[in-house]
Design a protein around this motif. Structure first.
Motif, short mmCIF file in Angstrom:
data_model
loop_
_atom_site.label_atom_id
_atom_site.label_comp_id
_atom_site.label_asym_id
_atom_site.label_seq_id
_atom_site.Cartn_x
_atom_site.Cartn_y
_atom_site.Cartn_z
N VAL A 25 15.87 81.35 14.62
CA VAL A 25 15.54 80.74 16.46
C VAL A 25 15.83 78.77 16.61
N MET A 26 15.13 78.57 15.40
CA MET A 26 14.70 77.21 16.05
C MET A 26 16.43 76.29 16.25
N PRO A 27 17.40 76.43 14.83
CA PRO A 27 18.77 76.23 15.01
C PRO A 27 19.24 76.22 16.65
N ALA A 28 19.17 77.79 17.84
CA ALA A 28 19.53 77.73 18.69
C ALA A 28 19.06 77.12 19.72
N LEU A 29 17.79 76.37 19.20
CA LEU A 29 17.00 76.52 20.19
C LEU A 29 16.89 74.57 19.93
N LYS A 30 17.65 74.04 18.98
CA LYS A 30 17.89 72.28 19.00
C LYS A 30 18.65 72.15 20.43
N GLY A 31 19.40 72.53 20.56
CA GLY A 31 20.53 72.44 21.26
C GLY A 31 20.13 72.11 22.69
N PHE A 32 19.17 72.72 23.36
CA PHE A 32 18.27 73.25 24.70
C PHE A 32 17.42 71.85 24.91
N GLY A 33 17.15 71.56 22.95
CA GLY A 33 16.25 70.14 23.80
C GLY A 33 16.13 68.86 24.40
N GLY A 34 17.23 68.87 24.37
CA GLY A 34 17.98 67.72 24.95
C GLY A 34 17.89 65.63 23.84
N GLY A 35 17.26 66.79 22.76
CA GLY A 35 16.98 65.89 21.36
C GLY A 35 18.07 65.19 20.62
N SER A 36 18.85 66.31 20.87
CA SER A 36 20.43 65.08 20.70
C SER A 36 20.90 63.69 21.53
N LEU A 37 20.62 63.05 20.83
CA LEU A 37 21.62 61.78 21.34
C LEU A 37 23.19 61.25 21.33
N LYS A 38 23.56 62.29 20.36
CA LYS A 38 25.11 61.74 20.08
C LYS A 38 25.36 61.10 21.36
N ASP A 39 25.57 62.19 22.44
CA ASP A 39 26.42 62.55 23.37
C ASP A 39 25.46 61.94 24.42
N SER A 40 24.65 61.08 24.17
CA SER A 40 24.15 60.47 26.30
C SER A 40 24.72 59.56 26.36
N ALA A 41 24.59 59.25 26.89
CA ALA A 41 25.13 57.58 28.03
C ALA A 41 24.06 56.82 27.66
N ILE A 42 23.26 56.35 26.74
CA ILE A 42 22.48 55.24 26.09
C ILE A 42 22.78 54.48 25.59
N ASN A 43 22.99 53.31 25.89
CA ASN A 43 23.73 51.84 25.40
C ASN A 43 23.23 51.46 24.46
N TYR A 44 23.49 51.87 23.23
CA TYR A 44 22.28 51.66 22.36
C TYR A 44 22.17 49.56 21.67
N GLU A 45 23.78 49.28 22.15
CA GLU A 45 23.81 47.40 21.89
C GLU A 45 22.98 46.76 22.73
N SER A 46 22.59 47.53 24.04
CA SER A 46 21.69 47.33 24.81
C SER A 46 20.79 47.15 24.84
N ALA A 47 20.45 47.98 24.29
CA ALA A 47 18.67 48.56 23.02
C ALA A 47 17.65 47.41 22.04
#
Length: 77
Positions: A25-47
């Motif tokens: 079950v754990m791999p299926a739940l990884k996508g629901f938690g918002g833990g993946s930051l690959k597609d997030s709108a965070i600007n890494y350079e400004s951080a």
């Protein structure tokens, strides 16, 4: 009539079943938690720039503290 070790065997079997369910079950739940930051709108350079600015501020404050301590030591003697 039950044996004394029967409860321990049941508990071990239950733990194995829970671990197996968790492993599936754990791999299926990884996508629901918002833990993946690959597609997030965070600007890494400004951080990174903000982190660099904070580090520079800390270094400046440290240097000011060192200078202040040196000045107070020379004034006391």
């Amino acid at each position: 009539m039950s044996k004394k070790g029967f409860g321990a065997v049941d508990m071990l079997l239950a733990l194995v079943i829970i671990a197996a369910v968790f492993a599936f079950v754990m791999p299926a739940l990884k996508g629901f938690g918002g833990g993946s930051l690959k597609d997030s709108a965070i600007n890494y350079e400004s951080a990174q720039e903000q982190i660099d600015n904070k580090i520079n501020e800390i270094e400046q404050m440290r240097q000011q503290s060192i200078n202040y301590n040196r000045q107070t030591e020379t004034q006391e003697f």
